[in-house]
Enzyme design. Structure first.
Site, PDB file in Angstrom:
ATOM      1  N   GLU A 167       3.306 -15.395 -41.553  1.00 28.50           N
ATOM      2  CA  GLU A 167       4.636 -14.572 -41.431  1.00 28.50           C
ATOM      3  C   GLU A 167       5.681 -15.114 -42.391  1.00 28.50           C
ATOM      4  O   GLU A 167       5.606 -16.307 -42.572  1.00 28.50           O
ATOM      5  CB  GLU A 167       5.052 -14.271 -39.994  1.00 28.50           C
ATOM      6  CG  GLU A 167       6.581 -13.543 -40.104  1.00 28.50           C
ATOM      7  CD  GLU A 167       7.055 -13.649 -38.651  1.00 28.50           C
ATOM      8  OE1 GLU A 167       6.436 -13.836 -37.601  1.00 28.50           O
ATOM      9  OE2 GLU A 167       8.296 -13.603 -38.615  1.00 28.50           O
ATOM     10  N   GLU A 169      16.902 -13.662 -41.921  1.00 27.41           N
ATOM     11  CA  GLU A 169      17.203 -13.262 -40.547  1.00 27.41           C
ATOM     12  C   GLU A 169      18.365 -13.597 -40.231  1.00 27.41           C
ATOM     13  O   GLU A 169      19.006 -14.792 -40.708  1.00 27.41           O
ATOM     14  CB  GLU A 169      16.000 -14.328 -39.501  1.00 27.41           C
ATOM     15  CG  GLU A 169      14.688 -13.683 -39.448  1.00 27.41           C
ATOM     16  CD  GLU A 169      14.086 -14.225 -38.505  1.00 27.41           C
ATOM     17  OE1 GLU A 169      13.679 -13.620 -37.495  1.00 27.41           O
ATOM     18  OE2 GLU A 169      13.600 -15.328 -38.732  1.00 27.41           O
TER      19      GLU A 169
END
Length: 279
Positions: A153, A158
């Protein structure tokens, strides 16, 4: 004396001309390296030729999308995902749907825009508020090495509402991931990320991934071993855009039920090739 001044002027003029040509050349190379983009230069639903939706609460396979999140992701719902005035807005509402008390959207480019090595720019404005979790990230299009985290990933950006001034960039692999507390996260302080647009970038090559905000480098993850547990990033990945509520990280300090709706906004996404890019 006049000859010397004349020569100085000629040298300066040539220097300016060469510099200008180099700049033009660099800009041309950058423009020619653009291999995919989403400018959101239309209105209504996100372009179906570029985006699909993850729908529901993740159940029964991974309820709460694997992170105990509180939202239900909708499909083709303008309240949760819409394009207007050149901006994609993903909006989360306090609204019951299914077994969840919130709705939002999660857009994916899987099988429509998949990349293996590239420089990716995403200009975005994140949202604040306790419990909000903005994310721009990538998952493998085919789980070549097995289910998460084996096939990897890449988190381009974020932001969680309880850390207002922080932006995070993280790779996840079998050897390095949050479930076993070995993740290799980088972070940078961006004081106005909730108020202004910034460009979030990864430069993904065969042996490393670099993270940037507004061209400022803040994190690198290197290929340290030639094994998928350490480097699964030799396969195609697709883009994911979502605004989650709560969850193991976003809800670490609770969720403020009084702040909704909240929005994450995307101005554009531009993908450039590098020397090893594969589509």
């Amino acid at each position: 004396m006049k000859v010397r001044i004349f020569l100085i002027i000629i040298i300066a003029a040539v220097s300016i001309l060469v510099t200008s040509n180099l700049l033009l050349k660099d800009n041309a190379i950058e423009a020619n390296n653009l291999i995919w983009s989403e400018e959101f230069d239309y209105e209504g639903h996100p372009d179906e030729s570029k985006w699909s939706y993850d729908v529901g609460d993740g159940c029964p396979k991974i309820c709460g999308w694997g992170n105990n999140e509180l939202q239900y992701y909708t499909e083709r719902n303008l309240d949760n995902a819409r394009v207007k005035n050149g901006i994609l807005t993903i909006e989360a509402h306090k609204q019951t749907m299914g077994t969840k008390d919130y709705t939002s959207a999660r857009l994916v480019s899987k099988d429509k825009a998949d990349f293996k090595y590239a420089k990716i720019d995403v200009r975005a404005k994140v949202t604040g508020g306790l419990g909000a979790w903005s994310a721009i990230w990538m998952l493998p299009t085919h789980n070549t090495y097995g289910n998460w985290p084996k096939s990897g990933e890449i988190d381009i950006m974020e932001h969680v509402g309880f850390e207002r001034d922080s932006i995070f960039g993280t790779p996840h692999t079998e050897a390095f991931n949050g479930m076993i507390f070995t993740q290799k996260t980088g972070s940078i302080e961006i004081l106005d990320s909730e108020d202004e647009f910034h460009t979030y970038t990864i430069d993904w090559k065969k042996d490393r991934i670099d993270w940037y905000v507004d061209e400022h480098h803040y994190h690198t993850f290197h290929k340290t071993k030639d094994h998928f547990a350490y480097w699964p990033f030799d396969q195609q990945f697709h883009l994911i855009l979502n605004l989650a509520i709560g969850g193991n990280w976003g809800g670490k300090h609770g969720v403020d039920t009084s702040i909704w709706p909240r929005t994450m906004e995307i101005d554009y996404i531009r993908v450039y090739s590098n020397e090893s890019t594969e589509l």
